[in-house]
Design an enzyme around this catalytic site. Structure first.
Site, PDB file in Angstrom:
ATOM      1  N   LYS A  53       0.845  -1.203   0.000  1.00 34.83           N
ATOM      2  CA  LYS A  53       0.000   0.000   0.000  1.00 34.83           C
ATOM      3  C   LYS A  53       0.879   1.252   0.000  1.00 34.83           C
ATOM      4  O   LYS A  53       0.668   2.174  -0.791  1.00 34.83           O
ATOM      5  CB  LYS A  53      -0.936  -0.006   1.223  1.00 34.83           C
ATOM      6  CG  LYS A  53      -2.069  -1.008   1.073  1.00 34.83           C
ATOM      7  CD  LYS A  53      -2.847  -1.240   2.358  1.00 34.83           C
ATOM      8  CE  LYS A  53      -3.886  -2.340   2.122  1.00 34.83           C
ATOM      9  NZ  LYS A  53      -4.621  -2.731   3.324  1.00 34.83           N
ATOM     10  N   GLN A  97      -4.769  -1.264   9.419  1.00 33.45           N
ATOM     11  CA  GLN A  97      -4.719  -2.606   8.837  1.00 33.45           C
ATOM     12  C   GLN A  97      -5.433  -3.602   9.758  1.00 33.45           C
ATOM     13  O   GLN A  97      -5.132  -3.674  10.957  1.00 33.45           O
ATOM     14  CB  GLN A  97      -3.249  -3.014   8.627  1.00 33.45           C
ATOM     15  CG  GLN A  97      -3.065  -4.333   7.909  1.00 33.45           C
ATOM     16  CD  GLN A  97      -3.550  -4.303   6.450  1.00 33.45           C
ATOM     17  OE1 GLN A  97      -3.406  -3.298   5.750  1.00 33.45           O
ATOM     18  NE2 GLN A  97      -4.135  -5.396   6.004  1.00 33.45           N
ATOM     19  N   ASP A 120     -10.769   3.466   3.469  1.00 33.98           N
ATOM     20  CA  ASP A 120     -11.162   2.058   3.381  1.00 33.98           C
ATOM     21  C   ASP A 120     -12.680   1.925   3.245  1.00 33.98           C
ATOM     22  O   ASP A 120     -13.187   0.865   2.889  1.00 33.98           O
ATOM     23  CB  ASP A 120     -10.720   1.301   4.648  1.00 33.98           C
ATOM     24  CG  ASP A 120      -9.590   0.313   4.372  1.00 33.98           C
ATOM     25  OD1 ASP A 120      -9.348  -0.002   3.186  1.00 33.98           O
ATOM     26  OD2 ASP A 120      -8.957  -0.140   5.351  1.00 33.98           O
TER      27      ASP A 120
END
Ligand code: NAP
Length: 285
Positions: A53, A97, A120
């Protein structure tokens, strides 16, 4: 019939090249897109995802940094960092995460991220906006799948779509996106009584199960578009999806491979969401 392969790797690369001009334009205006990824603990798979990422951002000229904590860190410390990042004008996207260690309240952590930096798309506000058909940030994996449909000219209107899996990360938002696109949607889970009955009438079949080679060719309607979200590590170290690629290749009309299908699209859409967040901020400045 041999299915046409949907090349997620090539599409991801094409999209990322296209993002560069948007990043340059934002940077020139003093709004260089910035993403922070928070990693708690040292799960090897999570470390790889986080590295990809951060590197994906840097490769197209964005700012990105990783903040790591020991697995034993207390939730208050992470929440304090999120509050600091929420207030940082140089950071447009914040991602924690998952999964978090067991002593964390995952929902509380996700809700602590400012909704306008929740790239997200897991914050309740963003989930609600998606459910209402007016999305602000779309969760990256299903967003990537929708891009594949768009680029592959897959018309979803009036199609029978079946999603296997109902997780908040993949299955549920995938189903909402398909509903919003005009498909007739069935969402299956581990308690679905006759899975094959559902899958074999699907024009669009999305597998997000977490079980290697779970969907076999006999479960697929001839000519269907089969999207394999699964990422499973086999005992020999190789990656495979939730779809038995070899048998489904003969039945499906279009299919995504693993690796090289949905995976590369997920990070690409994270970049897209972060750029979008920076563009919104620049427009409001
Ligand atoms: P998850 O949270 O474990 O959800 C799996 C879903 O599959 C659950 O809803 C479960 O039903 C359902 N399921 C399990 N066994 C089933 C069965 N026998 N029949 C029908 N449904 C069944 O997993 P996830 O986070 O959604 O991820 C799914 C897969 O996608 C994993 O392989 C993951 O590694 C992969 N993934 C890939 C990406 C990417 O970038 N490509 C991103 C995220 C995830 P219940 O709800 O009833 O338990």
């Amino acid at each position: 019939m041999t299915a046409q392969i949907i090349d997620g790797k090539a599409l991801a690369e094409e999209l990322r090249q296209g993002f560069k001009a948007r990043v340059e334009a934002l940077t020139a205006k003093g709004h260089k897109p910035g993403l922070v990824v928070i990693l708690v603990g040292a799960d090897p798979a999570s470390e790889v995802y986080v590295r990809n990422k951060v590197n994906g951002c840097l490769a197209i000229g964005m700012h990105s940094e990783k903040i790591t904590y020991e697995a034993s860190v207390d939730q208050a410390t992470v929440l304090a960092k999120i509050a600091e990042l929420n207030a940082d004008p140089n950071i447009h996207g914040i991602l924690v995460q998952l999964p978090l260690p067991k002593h964390f309240d995952e929902e509380a952590v996700l809700e602590a991220i400012a909704a306008d930096k929740d790239v997200d798309g897991f914050h309740a506000e963003n989930v609600g906006a998606l459910a209402q058909g007016n999305p602000r940030f779309i969760p990256c994996t299903p967003y990537g799948v929708m891009k594949m449909f768009e680029k592959g000219n897959v018309d979803l209107t009036g199609k029978e779509a079946v999603v296997i899996g109902r997780s908040n990360i993949v299955g549920k938002p995938m189903a909402l996106l398909l509903i919003n696109a005009g498909a007739t949607v069935t969402v299956c889970n581990s308690r679905t009584k006759d899975l094959k009955f559902h899958t074999s009438r699907a024009d669009i079949l999305v597998a997000a199960v977490g079980k290697p080679k779970f969907v076999t060719g006999d479960m697929v309607k001839p000519g269907a578009v089969v999207i394999d979200v699964g990422i499973n590590r086999l005992p020999d170290g190789k990656l495979c999806g939730d779809v038995d690629y070899a048998s489904c290749l003969e039945t499906a009309g279009q299919i995504t491979p693993v690796p090289g299908g949905v995976g590369p699209m997920t990070i690409t859409m994270l970049l897209a969401n972060t750029i979008e967040a920076a563009e919104r901020k620049a427009a409001a400045a």
